[in-house]
Design an enzyme around this catalytic site. Sequence first.
Site, PDB file in Angstrom:
ATOM      1  N   GLU A 250      71.415  30.701  58.282  1.00 12.61           N
ATOM      2  CA  GLU A 250      70.705  31.974  58.134  1.00 12.61           C
ATOM      3  C   GLU A 250      69.236  31.821  58.496  1.00 12.61           C
ATOM      4  OE1 GLU A 250      68.489  35.353  56.636  1.00 12.61           O
ATOM      5  OE2 GLU A 250      68.180  33.281  56.051  1.00 12.61           O
TER       6      GLU A 250
ATOM      7  N   ASP B  70      71.879  27.092  53.637  1.00 14.82           N
ATOM      8  CA  ASP B  70      70.762  26.387  54.286  1.00 14.82           C
ATOM      9  C   ASP B  70      69.451  26.893  53.703  1.00 14.82           C
ATOM     10  OD1 ASP B  70      71.070  28.933  55.583  1.00 14.82           O
ATOM     11  OD2 ASP B  70      69.880  28.237  57.275  1.00 14.82           O
TER      12      ASP B  70
HETATM   13  N1  BES Z   1      66.479  35.988  52.059  1.00 15.70           N
HETATM   14  C1  BES Z   1      65.563  36.108  53.127  1.00 15.70           C
HETATM   15  C2  BES Z   1      65.222  37.548  53.486  1.00 15.70           C
HETATM   16  C3  BES Z   1      64.642  38.408  52.395  1.00 15.70           C
HETATM   17  C4  BES Z   1      63.982  37.893  51.305  1.00 15.70           C
HETATM   18  C5  BES Z   1      64.747  39.771  52.516  1.00 15.70           C
HETATM   19  C6  BES Z   1      63.455  38.720  50.315  1.00 15.70           C
HETATM   20  C7  BES Z   1      64.218  40.611  51.561  1.00 15.70           C
HETATM   21  C8  BES Z   1      63.578  40.068  50.449  1.00 15.70           C
HETATM   22  C9  BES Z   1      66.130  35.390  54.348  1.00 15.70           C
HETATM   23  O1  BES Z   1      66.629  34.113  54.009  1.00 15.70           O
HETATM   24  C10 BES Z   1      65.041  35.162  55.347  1.00 15.70           C
HETATM   25  O2  BES Z   1      64.153  34.420  55.073  1.00 15.70           O
HETATM   26  N2  BES Z   1      65.153  35.773  56.538  1.00 15.70           N
HETATM   27  C11 BES Z   1      64.258  35.516  57.608  1.00 15.70           C
HETATM   28  C12 BES Z   1      64.853  35.915  58.917  1.00 15.70           C
HETATM   29  C13 BES Z   1      65.604  34.821  59.627  1.00 15.70           C
HETATM   30  C14 BES Z   1      66.040  35.291  60.992  1.00 15.70           C
HETATM   31  C15 BES Z   1      64.834  33.549  59.741  1.00 15.70           C
HETATM   32  C16 BES Z   1      62.987  36.298  57.450  1.00 15.70           C
HETATM   33  O3  BES Z   1      62.984  37.410  56.916  1.00 15.70           O
HETATM   34  O4  BES Z   1      61.951  35.788  57.910  1.00 15.70           O
HETATM   35 MN    MN Z   2      67.775  34.158  52.330  1.00 17.22          MN
HETATM   36 MN    MN Z   3      64.849  32.750  53.846  1.00 15.58          MN
END
Ligand code: BES
Ligand code: MN
Ligand code: MN
Length: 456
Positions: free
Chosen positions: A152, A88
């Site tokens: 995710e 996603d």
């Molecule tokens: N891949 C990201 C997280 C990420 C990116 C961690 C680059 C470290 C470096 C992930 O898809 C993301 O966006 N996570 C969200 C949290 C989620 C609960 C919506 C975020 O970090 O905002």
């Molecule tokens: Mn991600």
């Molecule tokens: Mn992300």
Amino acid sequence: MQAWDNYLNDNKERFLEELKRLLTIPSVSADPKFSDDVFEAADYLKNKLLEAGLDNVEVCPTDGYPIVFGEKIMNPELPTVLVYGHYDVQPADPYELWDSPPFTPVIKDGKIYARGACDDKGQMYMHIKAFEMMYKTSSLPCNIKIMIEGEEEVGSENLSNFVENNKEKLAADVVLVSDTDMIANDIPSITVGLRGLSYVEVEVTGPGRDLHSGLYGGAVANPLNILSEMIASLKDQNNHITIPGFYDDVEVVSEEDRAAMNSAPFSLEDYKSSINISDVHGEEGYTSLERVSIRPTLDVNGMWGGYIGEGAKTVIPSKAYAKISMRLVPNQSSEKITALFKSHFESIAPSSVNVEVKPHHGGESVVVPTNFPAYRAASRAMESSFGKKPIPMRGGGSIPIVAMFEEKLGLKTILMGFGLNEDAIHSPNESYGLFNYYKGIETIPYFYKYLVEESN
Ligand code: BES
Ligand code: MN
Ligand code: MN
């Protein structure tokens, strides 16, 4: 020369074409209007797992979007790697800020531009191609399970149930994820920490209807004014968060570890110019690198209410809203922080308004040790493909499921990401370097090879 090197060279074009096709599917999990597309992405991946040679390939239904699973068990005595990724993507809005349509991938200056190019379709797909390469060249040295989810970006709620209910199916020795970034293409790094997250939406209600701002202005609380004051009060002049108890559980990082973190290559000038800011901003007493890794923070992600249309409308709105995220660090509990926020925010509201705090999804922070076989395997893998030992670095983002892998499956996760800050994930014009895509595919097989060696 490794057994799979020629295979990669001979199949480069196709590997890219398959990713491009995946990127044309607008699998935005946050917006129900794309529901069919999210299912289509799962189906596309199922076929790709089958073609790559995985066994027991399934699209596992959940109460939300499905989880795509496949495995190859060579020998139960050998280590098993559980690969996790997500198909996603974040909404592409605002569309008008994209130089080319977000779901029509284009290649420009050695990068592929599309929503999800880096986060996480590009990075996740590297694992399917790396598996194909190892399998087709008879060089897969251990067992692999691949699990790709479609929620995710909206909190992985159904995946956590799936993990809870499928412990046997997901049994492994370590989890491998490429969904993070590294310092630069010539400065490889491995993410050894992720921040946790507490996310709330607040609603401030004043008068029971929108009011004429001349007839009532000055005598009635304006929810937007009040909300702004309340939000402003959440940080003091040192950008320290004022919620009582907020820092109580924060892990204190030793001076020695801080010095090591700050010795990582980082140019403040490049940082500023890359995002067009004239100065940085943050908690007093910490460097920018520390502010986005070992320190918690609080940010408004969106705020609305009242009149935002053309021209001027004189009105005191009845309601004002904000979405607020708090990034958390080791030992802080997202549930506890959400509760602290809620009681504090309600307590600072003047009696002229009513405040409601609604919690959204959250997640816990993660720290990955650097002294166990899988970390050594990842480090050696990057050293083999980049020609340089990667630097361990804590990251600022969140991947809530990683803490659950530890809690529910007892598994550590290796965060071997190949993205760059310049990839602009979650932003318009997201991209992923072709160098990074192919370098990832080249690096992953080394991880398997060294994992087997390190585990012996
Ligand atoms: N891949 C990201 C997280 C990420 C990116 C961690 C680059 C470290 C470096 C992930 O898809 C993301 O966006 N996570 C969200 C949290 C989620 C609960 C919506 C975020 O970090 O905002
Ligand atoms: Mn991600
Ligand atoms: Mn992300």
